[in-house]
Design an enzyme around this catalytic site. Structure first.
Site, PDB file in Angstrom:
ATOM      1  N   SER A 179      34.581  47.495  45.774  1.00 42.23           N
ATOM      2  CA  SER A 179      35.315  47.212  44.541  1.00 42.23           C
ATOM      3  C   SER A 179      34.516  47.583  43.292  1.00 42.23           C
ATOM      4  O   SER A 179      35.094  47.729  42.216  1.00 42.23           O
ATOM      5  CB  SER A 179      35.695  45.728  44.471  1.00 42.23           C
ATOM      6  OG  SER A 179      36.486  45.340  45.558  1.00 42.23           O
ATOM      7  N   GLY A 219      39.596  46.235  46.179  1.00 37.64           N
ATOM      8  CA  GLY A 219      39.283  47.632  45.901  1.00 37.64           C
ATOM      9  C   GLY A 219      39.134  47.879  44.420  1.00 37.64           C
ATOM     10  O   GLY A 219      39.485  47.039  43.591  1.00 37.64           O
ATOM     11  N   GLY A 254      39.562  50.139  40.686  1.00 35.06           N
ATOM     12  CA  GLY A 254      40.567  50.910  39.970  1.00 35.06           C
ATOM     13  C   GLY A 254      41.636  50.063  39.312  1.00 35.06           C
ATOM     14  O   GLY A 254      41.623  48.830  39.349  1.00 35.06           O
ATOM     15  N   CYS A 262      42.470  40.110  45.985  1.00 33.74           N
ATOM     16  CA  CYS A 262      41.901  40.844  44.861  1.00 33.74           C
ATOM     17  C   CYS A 262      42.831  41.981  44.415  1.00 33.74           C
ATOM     18  O   CYS A 262      43.890  41.733  43.846  1.00 33.74           O
ATOM     19  CB  CYS A 262      40.502  41.332  45.219  1.00 33.74           C
ATOM     20  SG  CYS A 262      39.480  41.714  43.778  1.00 33.74           S
ATOM     21  N   PHE A 263      42.485  43.238  44.680  1.00 29.30           N
ATOM     22  CA  PHE A 263      43.365  44.346  44.333  1.00 29.30           C
ATOM     23  C   PHE A 263      44.717  44.186  45.013  1.00 29.30           C
ATOM     24  O   PHE A 263      45.772  44.518  44.454  1.00 29.30           O
ATOM     25  CB  PHE A 263      42.700  45.664  44.753  1.00 29.30           C
ATOM     26  CG  PHE A 263      43.261  46.891  44.074  1.00 29.30           C
ATOM     27  CD1 PHE A 263      43.392  46.957  42.701  1.00 29.30           C
ATOM     28  CD2 PHE A 263      43.649  47.994  44.816  1.00 29.30           C
ATOM     29  CE1 PHE A 263      43.901  48.089  42.078  1.00 29.30           C
ATOM     30  CE2 PHE A 263      44.156  49.135  44.205  1.00 29.30           C
ATOM     31  CZ  PHE A 263      44.281  49.184  42.830  1.00 29.30           C
ATOM     32  N   GLN A 302      47.027  42.086  42.939  1.00 22.16           N
ATOM     33  CA  GLN A 302      47.617  42.830  41.827  1.00 22.16           C
ATOM     34  C   GLN A 302      48.752  43.730  42.316  1.00 22.16           C
ATOM     35  O   GLN A 302      49.788  43.852  41.653  1.00 22.16           O
ATOM     36  CB  GLN A 302      46.529  43.649  41.131  1.00 22.16           C
ATOM     37  CG  GLN A 302      45.434  42.810  40.493  1.00 22.16           C
ATOM     38  CD  GLN A 302      44.149  43.585  40.261  1.00 22.16           C
ATOM     39  OE1 GLN A 302      44.145  44.812  40.248  1.00 22.16           O
ATOM     40  NE2 GLN A 302      43.043  42.865  40.088  1.00 22.16           N
ATOM     41  N   ASN A 341      35.720  39.550  41.794  1.00 24.47           N
ATOM     42  CA  ASN A 341      35.318  40.863  41.296  1.00 24.47           C
ATOM     43  C   ASN A 341      36.582  41.588  40.864  1.00 24.47           C
ATOM     44  O   ASN A 341      37.153  42.367  41.623  1.00 24.47           O
ATOM     45  CB  ASN A 341      34.574  41.666  42.366  1.00 24.47           C
ATOM     46  CG  ASN A 341      34.261  43.075  41.900  1.00 24.47           C
ATOM     47  OD1 ASN A 341      34.349  43.382  40.711  1.00 24.47           O
ATOM     48  ND2 ASN A 341      33.921  43.947  42.820  1.00 24.47           N
ATOM     49  N   GLY A 344      38.773  43.247  37.221  1.00 17.92           N
ATOM     50  CA  GLY A 344      38.890  43.512  35.796  1.00 17.92           C
ATOM     51  C   GLY A 344      40.327  43.583  35.328  1.00 17.92           C
ATOM     52  O   GLY A 344      40.580  43.777  34.134  1.00 17.92           O
ATOM     53  N   PHE A 345      41.285  43.446  36.276  1.00 13.33           N
ATOM     54  CA  PHE A 345      42.708  43.454  35.959  1.00 13.33           C
ATOM     55  C   PHE A 345      43.335  42.186  36.511  1.00 13.33           C
ATOM     56  O   PHE A 345      42.782  41.534  37.414  1.00 13.33           O
ATOM     57  CB  PHE A 345      43.390  44.685  36.574  1.00 13.33           C
ATOM     58  CG  PHE A 345      42.929  45.995  35.997  1.00 13.33           C
ATOM     59  CD1 PHE A 345      43.644  46.613  34.978  1.00 13.33           C
ATOM     60  CD2 PHE A 345      41.782  46.616  36.479  1.00 13.33           C
ATOM     61  CE1 PHE A 345      43.216  47.823  34.446  1.00 13.33           C
ATOM     62  CE2 PHE A 345      41.342  47.823  35.955  1.00 13.33           C
ATOM     63  CZ  PHE A 345      42.067  48.428  34.928  1.00 13.33           C
ATOM     64  N   HIS A 361      38.010  36.490  46.577  1.00 14.63           N
ATOM     65  CA  HIS A 361      37.519  36.928  47.883  1.00 14.63           C
ATOM     66  C   HIS A 361      37.273  35.727  48.795  1.00 14.63           C
ATOM     67  O   HIS A 361      36.202  35.118  48.736  1.00 14.63           O
ATOM     68  CB  HIS A 361      36.215  37.712  47.717  1.00 14.63           C
ATOM     69  CG  HIS A 361      36.358  39.032  47.043  1.00 14.63           C
ATOM     70  ND1 HIS A 361      35.952  40.214  47.617  1.00 14.63           N
ATOM     71  CD2 HIS A 361      36.878  39.365  45.840  1.00 14.63           C
ATOM     72  CE1 HIS A 361      36.203  41.220  46.796  1.00 14.63           C
ATOM     73  NE2 HIS A 361      36.770  40.723  45.710  1.00 14.63           N
ATOM     74  N   GLU A 384      36.567  35.658  51.860  1.00 15.05           N
ATOM     75  CA  GLU A 384      35.520  35.868  52.859  1.00 15.05           C
ATOM     76  C   GLU A 384      34.153  35.473  52.314  1.00 15.05           C
ATOM     77  O   GLU A 384      33.324  34.940  53.048  1.00 15.05           O
ATOM     78  CB  GLU A 384      35.498  37.326  53.322  1.00 15.05           C
ATOM     79  CG  GLU A 384      34.743  38.297  52.448  1.00 15.05           C
ATOM     80  CD  GLU A 384      35.410  38.562  51.110  1.00 15.05           C
ATOM     81  OE1 GLU A 384      34.716  38.968  50.163  1.00 15.05           O
ATOM     82  OE2 GLU A 384      36.637  38.374  51.013  1.00 15.05           O
TER      83      GLU A 384
END
Length: 396
Positions: free
Chosen positions: A54, A236, A238, A264-265, A268, A306, A308-309, A356, A358
């Site tokens: 990520s 991940g 981006g 996480c990603f 989103q 982790n 940023g979006f 996360h 895990e």
């Protein structure tokens, strides 16, 4: 292992896109690296941070001042390499003194070609990012530290912004990889690899899934080919707004009513599949000490983040999915800034969290979410079995 790190006198400089400059010493590989400068607040677990896919495209600053004393070992990596674009620390440990260490952190950075900087006031950089927001930056070390200051700034300002970037192809597997279940077997799980971590795979296998880690280019037909009992979207790097294909694929999964869990990603992308928007946070959440409220239980969990979006959805009440997937609620909320940290669909078998569970470096407050996913899949299989029997018997 006991190993020494010898502080270098080679110069290095961190340059931010607003023109701020911080002079220090070279750490890791020499040369130039560009990326989005972000800070991570974890007091430990730097090996897990560095090997988290990520962080691709990001220059990571550790707010903890003393980094490297436990070295690096062959058991704890979350992926096949170090993924950060660059690394910023204040005081590298001079001695590696953990019995599990195979090499020093500095040696690992050199081996994977990661340009870093040490000896700067990381607190000052962190405060600037908190004030101004995450920004592009560059680390110039060794001979590159002597480049003209205007030239260094030009390179930083011409680097791509994180917003609008799709980085999944850089971190995903090239071909499917399978990890057999280590717990009582449930069935095949399709994991879309957008930057999955090894600890996630291990946790899913322990819950009874044969974990099929699939390239980010797969189609719904590819997923169906493994006869999955559920689908999982990983963490991940981006911008989720640049991952339209993954959102489209997820909508096919939701249309088929396959159980879904995203982290996480993946959270989103579930938000976008349900019809909500996403937006870039000022400086994001990164570290293993982020407080989150589980609205269903009222329990506060300390979690590993982790991102940023974030997803733009109402924090209170139940709303209808703009894309027609029934009722949806925000299940978890970040207590530092009221950011959406989880989604739960009430009419289809799908949920996600923005962090996360895990958390290989700890804490493990959120590990129960893997059990919740297992229970969701088992329940779905139980409800599907009578329907399958009715079909075989001609509906009798």
């Amino acid at each position: 292992m006991t190993s020494a790190f010898h502080p270098t006198t080679d110069p290095a400089v961190l340059v931010l896109e607003d023109g701020s400059r911080y002079a220090g010493r070279a750490y890791g590989a020499r040369g130039t690296t560009l990326g989005e400068v972000v800070f991570s607040t974890g007091m430990t677990g730097y090996q897990e941070t560095l090997t988290d896919p990520s962080y691709a495209g990001q220059i990571v600053l550790q707010t903890a001042p003393h980094i490297g004393n436990t070295g690096m070992n062959g058991e704890d990596p979350e992926s096949r390499r170090i993924w950060v674009a660059g690394y910023i620390v204040r005081d590298p440990s001079r001695v590696v003194s953990n019995w599990r260490a195979d090499e020093s952190l500095d040696d690992a950075l050199v081996r994977d070609g990661i340009v870093g900087i040490s000896g700067i006031d990381t607190r000052a950089v962190t405060r600037r990012i908190r004030s101004e927001g995450s920004m592009r930056g560059g680390v110039f070390s060794g001979a590159d530290a002597a480049l003209d200051a205007d030239e260094q700034l030009r390179r930083v300002q011409e680097a791509p912004q994180m917003a609008g970037q799709n980085l999944s192809a850089a971190v995903s597997v090239a071909a499917a990889e399978v990890t057999p279940a280590t717990g009582e077997r449930i069935g095949n799980l399709a994991v879309l690899d957008l930057g999955v971590k090894q600890a996630t795979i291990d946790n899913l296998a322990a819950r009874g899934f044969d974990v099929h880690v699939l390239p980010q280019t797969v189609t719904f037909a590819d997923i169906q080919a493994i006869d999955p009992v559920a689908v999982f979207y990983s963490n991940g790097p981006g911008d989720p707004a640049a991952s339209g294909d993954h959102v489209g694929l997820l909508r096919e999964v939701l249309d088929a009513r396959l159980p879904f869990f995203g982290i996480c990603f993946g959270n989103q992308l579930l938000g976008r599949a349900l019809g909500f928007g996403t937006y870039k946070l000022p400086f994001g959440h990164r570290g293993i000490n982020q407080p989150v409220l589980d609205k269903a239980t009222g329990r506060v969990e300390i979690t590993a983040h982790n991102h940023g979006f974030a997803v733009d959805a109402p924090l209170e009440g139940t709303v209808d999915s703009p894309n027609g997937y029934g009722r949806v609620e925000v299940s978890h909320v970040g207590l530092n800034d009221n950011v959406v940290e989880g989604l739960r669909a009430l009419d289809i078998p799908a949920f996600s969290v923005q962090y996360h569970p895990e958390a290989a470096a700890g804490p493990h407050d959120a590990n129960y979410l893997f059990d919740r996913f297992r229970d969701l899949v088992v329940s779905d299989l139980d409800t599907r079995a009578p329907r399958a029997l009715d079909h075989r018997e001609g509906g009798k």
